[in-house]
Design a protein around this motif. Structure first.
Motif: not given
Ligand SMILES: Nc1ncnc2c1ncn2[C@@H]1O[C@H](COP(=O)(O)OP(=O)(O)OP(=O)(O)O)[C@@H](O)[C@H]1O
Ligand SMILES: O=C(O)C1=C[C@@H](O)[C@@H](O)[C@H](O)C1
Ligand SMILES: [Mg+2]
Length: 215
Positions: A117, A123-124, A127, A132, A175, A178
Motif C-alpha cells: 500500500v 492503492r488505486t 481498489r 479489499n 490501509y 485502501t
C-alpha cells in the motif's frame, strides 16, 4: 498470456517473464474485477487466511510475495539485499498492473505483501481489483507471530517490536484508504477470519454499485 492454476492446492502461477515484459498504463483497464484482496502488516495472516479463504470459496489463490519470488527465482530477502526495497516495490506495481489488465471472470483470493500500500498507484490498482480487506491485528500479536520466522527483511537487524510499531503508525492511513472493510482479527481463529471475510465479500459484491471499475 494466461494464468495457470495448480491442480493441487489452487495456487496461481503467472506466465514466466510477465514481470519483466509487462508495462501497461493502468488507465488501460476496462475490466470489472471481483477478487478478494487481503492487506495488512507482516504477520497479520494474509497468506494463511488467504489459503483458508481460497479453500472455503473454492477459488484460486495468489500471493504477491510468492509470485514475485517465483518470477525472479529468488527469495524476497535476497531481492531486498541485492536490488533494494524500491526495486521490490516496482515489481509489486508491475504485478498489480498485470492483474488489473487481465481479462478474467474468475475471482481470486489475493494475499499481498505488507508494504504493497505504500505506493499511491498501488492503492488505486488494489481498489480496481475488487474487495479489499485490512486484517488489523494488534502489534503485540504481530510481534509474537513474526518472531517464528526469519524471512522478513524489514525485521532483520532491528528491534522487531519498534519496527512493527513504526510501520503500523506510518501505514495505518494507507490501509484505511485502501480497505473497503477492516476486521480486528487479533483474537480470532483462522476459520473465523475466513468466514468473516467471506460474509463481507458477499455483502460487498451484492451491492448494486459494486463491480464498476474504480477510477
Ligand atoms: N488467526 C490466526 N491465529 C493464529 N495464528 C495465525 C493467525 N493468522 C496467521 N497466524 C500465524 O501467524 C504467522 C504469520 O502469518 P502469515 O504468514 O499468514 O502473515 P502475512 O500477513 O502473510 O505476513 P507477510 O506480510 O510477512 O507475508 C503464521 O505462522 C501463521 O500461522
Ligand atoms: O511489510 C513489508 O514491507 C513486507 C512484507 C512482506 O509481505 C514482504 O512483502 C516483504 O518482506 C516486505
Ligand atoms: Mg504473506
Amino acid at each position: 498470456m494466461s494464468i495457470q492454476t495448480c491442480p493441487g492446492d489452487g495456487t496461481i502461477s503467472l506466465p514466466a517473464g510477465c514481470l519483466s515484459h509487462f508495462t501497461m498504463s493502468p488507465s488501460g483497464s476496462h475490466n470489472r474485477h471481483r477478487h478478494i484482496i487481503l492487506i495488512g502488516l507482516m504477520g497479520c495472516g494474509k497468506t494463511t487466511v488467504g489459503r483458508e479463504l481460497s479453500k472455503l470459496r473454492g477459488t484460486p489463490f495468489l500471493d504477491t510475495d510468492f509470485v514475485i519470488e517465483e518470477q525472479l527465482g529468488r527469495n524476497i530477502a535476497d531481492i531486498f539485499s541485492d536490488e533494494g526495497e524500491d526495486y521490490f516495490r516496482k515489481l509489486e506495481t508491475t504485478l498489480l498492473r498485470y492483474l488489473v489488465q487481465e481479462k478474467t471472470d474468475a475471482s481470486y483470493i489475493i494475499s499481498t505483501g505488507g508494504g504493497i500500500v505504500i505506493r499511491p498507484e498501488n492503492r488505486t490498482l488494489l481498489r480496481q481489483l475488487g474487495y479489499n480487506v485490512w486484517l488489523n491485528v494488534d502489534v503485540p500479536v504481530l510481534i509474537q507471530r513474526t518472531a517464528r520466522a526469519n524471512n522478513r527483511p524489514l525485521l532483520h537487524n532491528v528491534d522487531p517490536a519498534e519496527r512493527l510499531k513504526t510501520l503500523f503508525a506510518t501505514r495505518r492511513p494507507m490501509y484505511e484508504e485502501t480497505a473497503h472493510d477492516q476486521f480486528d482479527t487479533s483474537a480470532l481463529e483462522l476459520h473465523e477470519v475466513a468466514r468473516m471475510i467471506n460474509q463481507g465479500a458477499e455483502r460487498h459484491f451484492s451491492r448494486p454499485d459494486t463491480g464498476r471499475p474504480e477510477e
